[in-house]
Design an enzyme around this catalytic site. Structure first.
Site, PDB file in Angstrom:
ATOM      1  N   ARG A   1      33.288  32.126  63.349  1.00  0.00           N
ATOM      2  CA  ARG A   1      34.407  32.023  62.406  1.00  0.00           C
ATOM      3  C   ARG A   1      35.177  30.720  62.560  1.00  0.00           C
ATOM      4  NH1 ARG A   1      33.048  35.841  58.699  1.00  0.00           N
ATOM      5  NH2 ARG A   1      32.587  37.817  59.757  1.00  0.00           N
TER       6      ARG A   1
ATOM      7  N   GLU B   1      36.755  31.488  48.371  1.00  0.00           N
ATOM      8  CA  GLU B   1      36.545  31.229  49.801  1.00  0.00           C
ATOM      9  C   GLU B   1      37.337  29.975  50.156  1.00  0.00           C
ATOM     10  OE1 GLU B   1      32.510  31.618  51.305  1.00  0.00           O
ATOM     11  OE2 GLU B   1      32.680  29.651  52.266  1.00  0.00           O
TER      12      GLU B   1
END
Length: 302
Positions: free
Chosen positions: A184, A292
């Site tokens: 991440r 996103e």
């Protein structure tokens, strides 16, 4: 990382003398991002044009989908690992044609990409490769070629996960034959500064999409995930807004019509006047995701 020239219809990424159009039309914001502007010693390693910026190694490659997406992905990722050997991978950007369409065997192109990427990385790094995965993103492109860009450094990196998300490399089989291969976030600490790459972040909790096809709710969830990964990386819950040297954001929107809503919301909730921000039209890795957000953040060593 590489930076796009002023071409509003199709940003061009530059690494040394090599130029790469990735097919994500610019909707608004900065037409030029300059993270590593002084690149030198351009050379070719496999499919990748590679250049340097101090201790950084940058690379970019583009290949047509011949004979298919899986073969193209295998080729580029094996070349990427060869080109970056001896360095720590910090960030990878992937741009996939028809990302949500069905490819071979009726499988979605993104899932085929994840399968081939994982197989290529495992073949070089071995079964424990997830511990070495850097921050990354994979979004759609209007081009017919697969484009991959990377940033690597001679120093050591640390990779982080969102406590409210299953690590992507541990997703269950319902998301495809192989899990996505990325962390991440990745943090690199040098002598006097930190570089933080936050992967493409969307409206996912656990491993499932939250608020399918609802841009407003997805934006709130995405911002929450950004706050969580920010805190996990040691940046507080606001992506080092008080002390960052630079903050760069890319906002990918499936629907160009969402631009005004998303832009006004982010100006109110996330962005500073000094931030570099680009809004790009792109399909997202899941068909029910509409946006996103990724970030590259540079801070002094604290």
């Amino acid at each position: 990382m590489p930076y796009p020239a002023r071409d509003l219809s199709n940003p061009v990424f530059t690494c040394g003398h090599s130029r790469l159009a990735v097919g994500t039309p610019l909707l608004a914001g900065s037409a030029e991002e300059s993270i590593f502007p002084r690149l030198t010693d351009t050379k070719q390693i496999g499919a990748f044009s590679v250049c340097r910026h101090g201790e950084w190694l940058l690379g970019q490659a583009q290949t047509p989908l011949s004979p298919d997406l899986e073969a193209a992905t295998q080729l580029l990722y094996k070349d990427l690992l060869t080109a970056s050997a001896g360095y720590s991978l910090c960030r990878i950007w992937n741009y996939l044609p028809a990302i949500n369409k069905s490819g071979t065997h009726g499988e979605e192109n993104y899932r085929l990409f994840c399968l081939a990427r994982s197989q290529a990385i495992e073949s070089v790094l071995g079964l424990n490769f997830p511990q070495n995965l850097p921050a990354a993103s994979a979004v759609g492109t209007d081009n017919n070629s697969l484009s991959v860009l990377f940033a690597a450094h001679s120093g050591r990196t640390c990779h982080f996960e969102n406590p409210e998300q299953v690590p992507a490399y541990y997703y269950p089989p319902e998301h495809g034959p192989r899990s996505p291969s990325f962390a991440r976030a990745t943090v690199l600490t040098s002598l006097d500064s930190k570089t933080i790459f936050i992967s493409g972040t969307a409206s996912i909790k656990g491993h499932k999409t939250s608020f399918p096809n609802d841009t407003s709710a997805q934006l709130d969830c995405t911002l929450d995930n950004l706050r969580l990964i920010s805190a996990t990386c040691g940046l507080g819950n606001n992506l080092a807004a008080e002390y960052a040297i630079e903050r760069h954001f890319k906002v990918y929107l499936r629907h160009a019509a969402d631009l005004d809503f998303v832009q006004s919301n982010l100006v109110r909730t996330l962005l500073l006047p000094s931030d570099q921000v680009s809004y790009l039209r792109s399909d997202i890795c899941r068909a029910d995701l509409t946006l996103e957000i990724e970030a590259s953040i540079f801070t002094p060593l604290t």
